[in-house]
Design a protein around this motif. Structure first.
Motif, PDB file in Angstrom:
ATOM      1  N   PHE A  51       0.765  -1.172   0.101  1.00 45.55           N
ATOM      2  CA  PHE A  51       0.071  -0.027   0.066  1.00 45.55           C
ATOM      3  C   PHE A  51       0.931   1.218   0.105  1.00 45.55           C
ATOM      4  O   PHE A  51       1.024   1.774   1.279  1.00 45.55           O
ATOM      5  N   PRO A  52       1.299   1.673  -1.162  1.00 42.93           N
ATOM      6  CA  PRO A  52       2.502   2.703  -1.331  1.00 42.93           C
ATOM      7  C   PRO A  52       1.749   4.133  -0.595  1.00 42.93           C
ATOM      8  O   PRO A  52       2.585   4.991  -0.251  1.00 42.93           O
ATOM      9  N   ALA A  53       0.469   4.201  -0.728  1.00 49.23           N
ATOM     10  CA  ALA A  53       0.156   5.462  -0.436  1.00 49.23           C
ATOM     11  C   ALA A  53      -0.357   5.507   1.171  1.00 49.23           C
ATOM     12  O   ALA A  53      -1.061   6.545   1.596  1.00 49.23           O
ATOM     13  N   VAL A  54      -0.227   4.610   1.792  1.00 46.87           N
ATOM     14  CA  VAL A  54      -0.498   4.590   3.275  1.00 46.87           C
ATOM     15  C   VAL A  54       0.280   5.824   4.163  1.00 46.87           C
ATOM     16  O   VAL A  54       1.420   5.873   4.003  1.00 46.87           O
ATOM     17  N   THR A  55      -0.452   6.397   4.932  1.00 48.05           N
ATOM     18  CA  THR A  55       0.210   7.652   5.727  1.00 48.05           C
ATOM     19  C   THR A  55      -0.133   7.389   7.128  1.00 48.05           C
ATOM     20  O   THR A  55      -0.818   6.592   7.490  1.00 48.05           O
ATOM     21  N   THR A  56       0.656   8.365   7.858  1.00 50.67           N
ATOM     22  CA  THR A  56       0.373   8.177   9.473  1.00 50.67           C
ATOM     23  C   THR A  56      -0.998   8.753   9.517  1.00 50.67           C
ATOM     24  O   THR A  56      -1.530   8.290  10.559  1.00 50.67           O
ATOM     25  N   SER A  57      -1.429   9.850   9.021  1.00 46.54           N
ATOM     26  CA  SER A  57      -2.759  10.073   9.146  1.00 46.54           C
ATOM     27  C   SER A  57      -3.774   8.911   8.787  1.00 46.54           C
ATOM     28  O   SER A  57      -4.899   9.009   9.491  1.00 46.54           O
ATOM     29  N   LYS A  58      -3.570   7.998   7.867  1.00 44.84           N
ATOM     30  CA  LYS A  58      -4.643   7.135   7.250  1.00 44.84           C
ATOM     31  C   LYS A  58      -4.632   5.880   8.793  1.00 44.84           C
ATOM     32  O   LYS A  58      -5.559   5.740   9.230  1.00 44.84           O
ATOM     33  N   LEU A  59      -3.508   5.614   9.263  1.00 40.27           N
ATOM     34  CA  LEU A  59      -3.255   5.016  10.242  1.00 40.27           C
ATOM     35  C   LEU A  59      -4.078   5.385  11.798  1.00 40.27           C
ATOM     36  O   LEU A  59      -4.949   4.748  12.471  1.00 40.27           O
ATOM     37  N   ARG A  60      -3.944   6.760  11.905  1.00 44.33           N
ATOM     38  CA  ARG A  60      -4.650   7.573  13.094  1.00 44.33           C
ATOM     39  C   ARG A  60      -5.979   7.385  12.761  1.00 44.33           C
ATOM     40  O   ARG A  60      -7.070   7.381  13.796  1.00 44.33           O
ATOM     41  N   PHE A  61      -6.444   7.592  11.451  1.00 39.49           N
ATOM     42  CA  PHE A  61      -7.873   7.778  11.151  1.00 39.49           C
ATOM     43  C   PHE A  61      -8.484   6.292  11.363  1.00 39.49           C
ATOM     44  O   PHE A  61      -9.639   6.062  12.202  1.00 39.49           O
ATOM     45  N   LEU A  62      -7.773   5.146  11.266  1.00 34.99           N
ATOM     46  CA  LEU A  62      -8.286   3.800  11.388  1.00 34.99           C
ATOM     47  C   LEU A  62      -8.328   3.604  12.963  1.00 34.99           C
ATOM     48  O   LEU A  62      -9.185   2.938  13.362  1.00 34.99           O
ATOM     49  N   GLU A  63      -7.391   4.039  13.696  1.00 32.35           N
ATOM     50  CA  GLU A  63      -7.327   3.971  15.100  1.00 32.35           C
ATOM     51  C   GLU A  63      -8.843   4.596  15.638  1.00 32.35           C
ATOM     52  O   GLU A  63      -9.454   4.128  16.424  1.00 32.35           O
ATOM     53  N   GLU A  64      -8.827   5.860  15.012  1.00 29.15           N
ATOM     54  CA  GLU A  64     -10.239   6.562  15.571  1.00 29.15           C
ATOM     55  C   GLU A  64     -11.462   5.732  15.513  1.00 29.15           C
ATOM     56  O   GLU A  64     -12.346   5.898  16.120  1.00 29.15           O
ATOM     57  N   GLN A  65     -11.486   4.959  14.345  1.00 32.93           N
ATOM     58  CA  GLN A  65     -12.568   4.224  13.927  1.00 32.93           C
ATOM     59  C   GLN A  65     -12.715   3.084  14.660  1.00 32.93           C
ATOM     60  O   GLN A  65     -13.650   2.224  14.503  1.00 32.93           O
ATOM     61  N   GLY A  66     -11.820   2.717  15.697  1.00 32.40           N
ATOM     62  CA  GLY A  66     -11.875   1.586  16.232  1.00 32.40           C
ATOM     63  C   GLY A  66     -11.402   0.219  15.616  1.00 32.40           C
ATOM     64  O   GLY A  66     -11.761  -0.842  15.896  1.00 32.40           O
ATOM     65  N   LEU A  67     -10.688   0.476  14.621  1.00 28.63           N
ATOM     66  CA  LEU A  67     -10.335  -0.798  13.610  1.00 28.63           C
ATOM     67  C   LEU A  67      -8.814  -1.580  14.054  1.00 28.63           C
ATOM     68  O   LEU A  67      -8.661  -2.410  13.740  1.00 28.63           O
ATOM     69  N   VAL A  68      -8.206  -0.587  14.762  1.00 28.40           N
ATOM     70  CA  VAL A  68      -6.883  -1.223  15.323  1.00 28.40           C
ATOM     71  C   VAL A  68      -6.536  -0.451  16.747  1.00 28.40           C
ATOM     72  O   VAL A  68      -7.053   0.828  16.635  1.00 28.40           O
ATOM     73  N   GLU A  69      -6.003  -0.859  17.666  1.00 25.87           N
ATOM     74  CA  GLU A  69      -5.822  -0.389  19.085  1.00 25.87           C
ATOM     75  C   GLU A  69      -4.320  -0.436  19.432  1.00 25.87           C
ATOM     76  O   GLU A  69      -4.120  -1.459  20.094  1.00 25.87           O
ATOM     77  N   PRO A  70      -3.590   0.234  18.950  1.00 24.90           N
ATOM     78  CA  PRO A  70      -2.054   0.299  19.260  1.00 24.90           C
ATOM     79  C   PRO A  70      -2.122   0.703  20.560  1.00 24.90           C
ATOM     80  O   PRO A  70      -2.885   1.422  21.391  1.00 24.90           O
ATOM     81  N   VAL A  71      -0.811   0.237  21.461  1.00 27.69           N
ATOM     82  CA  VAL A  71      -0.836   0.613  22.695  1.00 27.69           C
ATOM     83  C   VAL A  71      -0.044   2.085  22.810  1.00 27.69           C
ATOM     84  O   VAL A  71       0.560   2.328  21.956  1.00 27.69           O
ATOM     85  N   ARG A  72      -0.252   2.741  23.858  1.00 29.24           N
ATOM     86  CA  ARG A  72       0.169   3.915  24.107  1.00 29.24           C
ATOM     87  C   ARG A  72       1.329   3.891  25.291  1.00 29.24           C
ATOM     88  O   ARG A  72       1.091   3.305  26.206  1.00 29.24           O
ATOM     89  N   THR A  73       2.422   4.529  24.997  1.00 32.68           N
ATOM     90  CA  THR A  73       3.630   4.512  25.900  1.00 32.68           C
ATOM     91  C   THR A  73       3.353   5.341  26.895  1.00 32.68           C
ATOM     92  O   THR A  73       2.443   6.394  26.538  1.00 32.68           O
ATOM     93  N   PRO A  74       3.638   5.668  28.035  1.00 25.74           N
ATOM     94  CA  PRO A  74       3.659   6.351  29.130  1.00 25.74           C
ATOM     95  C   PRO A  74       3.913   8.000  28.576  1.00 25.74           C
ATOM     96  O   PRO A  74       3.163   8.902  28.816  1.00 25.74           O
ATOM     97  N   ALA A  75       4.810   8.331  27.527  1.00 32.19           N
ATOM     98  CA  ALA A  75       5.093   9.535  26.714  1.00 32.19           C
ATOM     99  C   ALA A  75       3.936   9.766  25.650  1.00 32.19           C
ATOM    100  O   ALA A  75       3.923  10.711  25.217  1.00 32.19           O
ATOM    101  N   GLY A  76       2.981   8.823  25.451  1.00 30.90           N
ATOM    102  CA  GLY A  76       1.725   9.038  24.558  1.00 30.90           C
ATOM    103  C   GLY A  76       2.096   8.658  23.214  1.00 30.90           C
ATOM    104  O   GLY A  76       1.366   8.680  22.125  1.00 30.90           O
TER     105      GLY A  76
END
Length: 258
Positions: A51-76
């Motif tokens: 997926f050459p066009a995948v971006t940081t904003s795309k990953l964050r959007f998918l997270e906002e939609q509840g499709l993936v749930e990455p772990v957050r470090t103490p620093a965020g």
């Protein structure tokens, strides 16, 4: 059987049962590491081959939609696991190959998590740009496009003159142009020339206008998440317009059959 033997057998049965329950309760994909040690840059590197066009904003959007749930470090900071990456691949493939809405993809993931749906098979990996299959960076020239489609350059130029094809920059065409030329060449064998095909371009532009109206609220915002959502919704609505057009043409043509 002795009391000790019966007790040992009961312990084994209980352990197997607990293991089965744990496996069923494990979210999909099962069997992959869930150790979150990958940064978002690592995830992009892992996904961009397919997926050459995948971006940081795309990953964050998918997270906002509840499709993936990455772990957050103490620093965020976000950290992903191999299981998270496979989950993201599934989401992006459903969007690319089936133009599936995120709501439906989320329901499919829930069914996979619950064991109610069979494990998906891994399809062939094609480079895409958010729903559009393409060879990264390809821009056809008139000569290359004609050669690839098996027509004369004059035929391509005729389509450009009629407004069916549009150039980008200095006489270059986007990856979809090949499909247009191939279809136009096939229609030409039935006496349908470039002049007749202008109505297809007009219809496509009108449908694109509808899509633009739908995504306008997100395109007008500056956040990366809004732009990512605009791209996702545009791909979904665009495919629905295509399906509607195809269904209407098929229904109309069916009435011509004896």
């Amino acid at each position: 059987m002795s009391g000790a033997g019966a007790q040992q057998r009961a312990v084994v049965v209980e352990a197997v049962s607990e293991s089965s329950v744990a496996q069923r309760s494990e979210p999909w994909p099962r069997g992959l590491s869930r150790r979150a040690s990958m940064r978002i840059s690592d995830v992009l590197a892992a996904l961009r081959l397919e997926f050459p066009a995948v971006t940081t904003s795309k990953l964050r959007f998918l997270e906002e939609q509840g499709l993936v749930e990455p772990v957050r470090t103490p620093a965020g900071y976000r950290q992903y696991s191999p299981a998270d990456i496979e989950r993201l691949r599934f989401v992006l493939r459903q969007q690319r190959d089936k133009y599936m809405p995120l709501k439906v993809i989320k329901e499919r993931l829930a069914a996979l998590d619950a064991g109610e749906e069979d494990e998906p098979t891994t399809p062939a990996r094609l480079a895409t740009r958010d729903g559009v299959r393409e060879t990264p960076g390809v821009r056809w020239t008139v000569e290359a496009l004609a050669r690839e489609a098996g027509v004369e350059p004059a035929f391509v130029e005729e389509l450009v003159t009629a407004g069916v094809l549009r150039t980008h920059g200095r006489s270059s065409f986007d990856p979809w142009a090949r499909d247009v030329v191939v279809a136009a060449a096939a229609l030409a064998e039935h006496g349908i020339d470039a002049r007749h095909l202008r109505q297809f371009r007009t219809a496509a532009d009108r449908q694109a206008d509808i899509v633009e109206q739908v995504v306008a609220p997100w395109r007008g915002r500056r956040s990366a998440s809004s732009r990512a959502r605009a791209g996702t919704v545009a791909a979904e609505v665009g495919e629905l317009c295509t399906q509607m057009h195809t269904a209407l043409v098929r229904a109309a043509v069916a009435e011509l059959a004896p």
